[in-house]
Write a protein that holds these residues in place. Sequence first.
Motif, short mmCIF file in Angstrom:
data_model
loop_
_atom_site.label_atom_id
_atom_site.label_comp_id
_atom_site.label_asym_id
_atom_site.label_seq_id
_atom_site.Cartn_x
_atom_site.Cartn_y
_atom_site.Cartn_z
N THR B 45 7.52 6.71 13.72
CA THR B 45 8.78 6.47 14.44
C THR B 45 9.42 7.79 14.86
O THR B 45 9.97 7.91 15.96
CB THR B 45 9.74 5.66 13.56
OG1 THR B 45 9.12 4.42 13.23
CG2 THR B 45 11.04 5.38 14.26
N GLN B 87 11.85 -0.04 16.07
CA GLN B 87 11.30 -0.69 14.88
C GLN B 87 12.29 -1.71 14.32
O GLN B 87 11.93 -2.84 14.04
CB GLN B 87 10.97 0.36 13.83
CG GLN B 87 10.33 -0.22 12.59
CD GLN B 87 9.81 0.88 11.68
OE1 GLN B 87 10.00 2.06 11.95
NE2 GLN B 87 9.15 0.50 10.61
N ASP B 180 7.13 0.08 18.91
CA ASP B 180 7.22 0.40 17.49
C ASP B 180 7.18 -0.89 16.67
O ASP B 180 8.20 -1.55 16.50
CB ASP B 180 8.51 1.18 17.21
CG ASP B 180 8.45 1.91 15.88
OD1 ASP B 180 7.58 1.55 15.05
OD2 ASP B 180 9.26 2.84 15.68
N GLU B 181 6.02 -1.25 16.20
CA GLU B 181 5.81 -2.48 15.42
C GLU B 181 6.45 -3.71 16.07
O GLU B 181 7.29 -4.36 15.46
CB GLU B 181 6.32 -2.30 13.99
CG GLU B 181 5.63 -1.15 13.29
CD GLU B 181 5.91 -1.12 11.80
OE1 GLU B 181 6.12 -2.19 11.22
OE2 GLU B 181 5.92 -0.02 11.23
MG LIG Z 1 8.53 3.60 11.62
#
Ligand SMILES: [Mg+2]
Lengths: 401, 258
Positions: B45, B87, B180-181
């Motif tokens: 991140t 995220q 991000d995810e």
């Molecule tokens: Mg992360």
Amino acid sequence: MAANRLVGRSFCGTRLITMSDLKTKLEILLGVALCVVVLYGFLYLEHEWEIGLLLVILPLAILFLKRANILSDYQQAARTIPRFTLISFIVGVLVLIVLLRDEHFALLMLTTVLLYVTVSLGLTIQFGFAGLVNFAAIAFFGIGAYSMAVLNYHFHALPDLLIILFSGLTSALLGALLILPILRTKGHYAALITIAFGILLRTFLEVNDVFGGPQGLKVGAIEILGWNFSDSFPSVLGGGSFYMAYAIMALLLAAIAYLLTRLIEASWFGLNMDSVRLDEVASASFGINIPRWKITAFMLGNFFAGLAGAIYAAMSGFIAPASFNFSDSLLLVSIVLLGGIGNAVAVIPAALLIVVLPEKFQVIQEYRLLLFGIVVILILRFRPSGLMPRGLRQYFPRSST
Amino acid sequence: MRPVVLKTVELTVSFGGLKALNCLDFELCEGQFLGLIGPNGSGKTTFFNALTGIYSPASGNVFLYGEKITGASPNKVYDYGITRTFQRSRLATPLSVLDNLIIGNQRNLNFGLWQNIFDRKRFKAELKKQTEIAEALLSRFSRDLAALLFKPVSSLSMIDRRRVEVCRALISEPKILLLDEPSAGMTPDETRALMDELQDWRKQHPLLATILIEHEMELINKVSDTCVVLNYGEKIAEGRYSDVATKTSVRAAYLGED
Ligand SMILES: [Mg+2]
Ligand SMILES: Nc1ncnc2c1ncn2[C@@H]1O[C@H](COP(=O)(O)OP(=O)(O)OP(=O)(O)O)[C@@H](O)[C@H]1O
């Protein structure tokens, strides 16, 4: 009600005139008429016992209104048939002004409410949209008032409408002094900066002889096309207190400010301001220029305050630093909180409650600040989005095609 | 090999004594789908934040099409055509889904005072266009979600919020997409649907380069062209997933072996 559910979509659909539209319009007219009657009684009555009686009736009326869902209907109407609602309200206030035409004090109060509505709309843009706390609203109101006094004295040849406009601009420009510190600080610190500004401004005015020092300044009356506002209302128009002219002017200003606030909300400007308030990191990551929107909101809000201050100064005929107290800034913030943060419609009933109640009750007057402190705490604790929470953004009213 | 769009040279980000990114050399090519993996706290991140101007690097450089953009502000980075998801979802929850998507399309909005406030007819036309774009994009990902266009994001499920975030990042048709995810919390089926849609989008936008941070190795294996493995802010492996996954250093990083 089912038809109202579709509100958000309808700008691509076609419009049908439904029974519910007619019903809403009738309700609005009825509501406005009721407000006029209640306010007339309220502003007109002098003795405390009369008002006390009214206050006994009022809760019953409110209970009735609540059952009829009048507040949310009113908010709904402001969204679905905005033009009709706005015009009904303007006409309603005009009727009220005519009814009260010989009552100096009542008109003064009504004008104050309208001017405070304008300032609160400025705060709505600053705080409600862009998330900028401003505890110096009365200072910007004061800057507008002093500009009016000074400009009117030195540039008597200029039309007064232009001078009012300049006063608003002065307020917006002086507010620019605060922009850098406000952009750099957050939350409580930004609040402290505005508080400090208000205090500094007052001190500055008190020690500066150019601005009359603590004794203040005299302000010339507004004169438009040879009509001097300090004369009593022209008898061709039915005559009445000189306050009538100022009340009408304040009404126009409040209406324009309201319209502008709503248009800003319903445009990309309002969208970006909301985004800046809600999440600066996400906003910046999607290309939003955060300072640009904060500055726009801050200056516009102070511009509104300055315009209102200018009219206030001309109406009072006299201003002094003591007329612009920090407690009034608090009062203005509490109007926004009580109404519903970011909801332009809500500042109108809130301003009425907060300005008129204490004026009518000496008992409240003395403990005014304490009482508002309690009110604010109660709102924040139990109803943080105010009496009339702001709804989703609606770019266009349902009824336009 | 296709041209390199994004490149970092010895990129370092530190928080006090901690080097969250340590001298990272990295390259991303046009049209590439790159999986970024690594254990928790390995700096994935942080890498996105350094690319998008949220963190400023302590040293090293970022190049976009060979032009140095190190330390550019987030809005500048967006203007270059780089968008991202977060995220931890960062939507404007009190606003409608439509509002959130339009925010993502800043680049294509007209901010003229005249059009916004006074010429409401033209504004209405633009709003209509934006609404159509948003609706079409949403319905690619989920028909049900497209029906919620005028609902506040706060009323959406976490899964739908993730989809909205992906759409917000796509609506401006970026050149580089940072995810991000995005599928955190989704079931395998939902994840597959999301990834299929992303692949579909890539077919229509063949130049789009994507970096995907993801913990699910199966997924990385399936969708990524190549992947980069981070550990303690350093790149410990790079290449096709099948090659990378067998590396002892990678296994050690994940399993805590020496
Ligand atoms: Mg992360
Ligand atoms: N703003 C910050 N301040 C201080 N330390 C930070 C900050 N952001 C990240 N870190 C630290 O940097 C390291 C890398 O964090 P990062 O969030 O990039 O990891 P990650 O690879 O995304 O992990 P995860 O898989 O859990 O999301 C961690 O040790 C984290 O604690």
